[in-house]
Design a protein around this motif. Structure first.
Motif, short mmCIF file in Angstrom:
data_model
loop_
_atom_site.label_atom_id
_atom_site.label_comp_id
_atom_site.label_asym_id
_atom_site.label_seq_id
_atom_site.Cartn_x
_atom_site.Cartn_y
_atom_site.Cartn_z
N ARG A 159 0.83 -1.20 0.00
CA ARG A 159 0.00 0.00 0.00
C ARG A 159 0.86 1.25 0.00
N GLU A 163 -2.58 5.00 4.29
CA GLU A 163 -2.59 3.81 3.45
C GLU A 163 -3.99 3.28 3.20
N ARG A 164 -4.92 3.52 4.13
CA ARG A 164 -6.29 3.05 3.90
C ARG A 164 -6.95 3.78 2.73
N THR A 165 -6.39 4.95 2.35
CA THR A 165 -6.90 5.64 1.16
C THR A 165 -6.70 4.78 -0.08
N ASP A 195 -6.81 1.52 -0.17
CA ASP A 195 -7.88 0.51 -0.14
C ASP A 195 -9.18 1.05 -0.72
N SER A 196 -9.48 2.30 -0.40
CA SER A 196 -10.71 2.92 -0.89
C SER A 196 -10.70 3.05 -2.41
#
Length: 244
Positions: free
Chosen positions: A192, A207-209, A211-212
């Motif tokens: 990521r 980093e979760r951005t 995933d989105s």
């Protein structure tokens, strides 16, 4: 009955799209069978006008072009194509005079095969022209193709080939950058963090951005009936993953 070709397509030429322009359907079917058994994809145009339409929409990697076509002949088709692109083209014809061969080469043909021909030889000649031209073609057109997916780096367009038709993906710039990054090395698993640094604009620091964006991109691809692209790699991140 068709004979299984003995030559196989080199791995780096697999999935190339060949436009067969031939008004004799039996000949076209034989060429399609041999080329597809060698790992290449094909699309057939029975006349010059449909050939130009398919060339414009699908951007094939190579054209097998008959000369004696109804309406617009092969010379006219090649001339029109050469005004717009340098797509490698091999002429297929019953005309075996040197003047005909010279005319084809002057207009811009890459090779010339006289009928009747051995289909296995046609496959070998197609592979040879693809090997010779593939590097310069990719550099000039800035196109990346993996499996059924293709992205054009100049127009920032992405498409998926289904049943010989190119379907444009309606994706954002960030989604396009993610596709480009992963398609350049489709077998590699990206973390990521790597995708974040390479593809997302400044300010998107979580980093979760990633995933989105991947989730939204995947849903758009799933609408075309293709599952698992991009592929999740447990403990690492994502890989492009389309190997059709």
């Amino acid at each position: 009955m068709l004979i299984q070709p003995t030559r196989s397509t080199p791995k780096n030429l697999s999935q190339a799209l060949i436009l067969i322009v031939e008004d004799e359907h039996e000949i076209a079917a034989i060429l399609e069978a041999y080329l597809e058994r060698s790992g290449l994809r094909t699309v057939h145009a029975p006349d010059g006008h449909s050939a130009l339409t398919l060339h414009q929409s699908l951007k094939p990697d190579l054209i097998l072009l008959d000369i004696q076509l109804p309406g617009m002949d092969g010379w006219q088709v090649l001339n029109e194509i050469r005004h717009k692109s340098d797509t490698p083209t091999i002429m297929l014809t019953a005309l075996d005079q040197d003047v005909d061969k010279l005319m084809g080469l002057r207009i811009g043909a890459d090779d010339y095969i006289v009928k009747p021909f051995n289909p296995a030889e046609v496959v070998a000649r197609v592979q040879a022209v693809l090997r010779r031209t593939r590097v310069q073609t990719v550099d000039t057109r800035q196109v990346i193709r993996v499996g059924d997916f293709q992205i054009d780096l100049e127009s920032h367009e992405a498409c998926v080939f289904k049943d010989g038709q190119a379907i444009t993906l309606d994706i954002t710039l960030t989604e396009f950058k993610l596709l480009e990054c992963m398609m350049r090395t489709p077998n590699r698993a990206f973390s990521r963090g790597e995708l974040l640094e390479a593809c997302l604009p400044e300010g998107d620091s979580l980093e979760r951005t990633v995933d989105s964006h991947i989730s939204k991109l995947r849903k758009k691809i799933e609408q075309l009936g293709i599952e698992g692209v991009p592929t999740s790699v447990r403990g690492i991140g994502y890989r492009f993953g389309n190997r059709s």
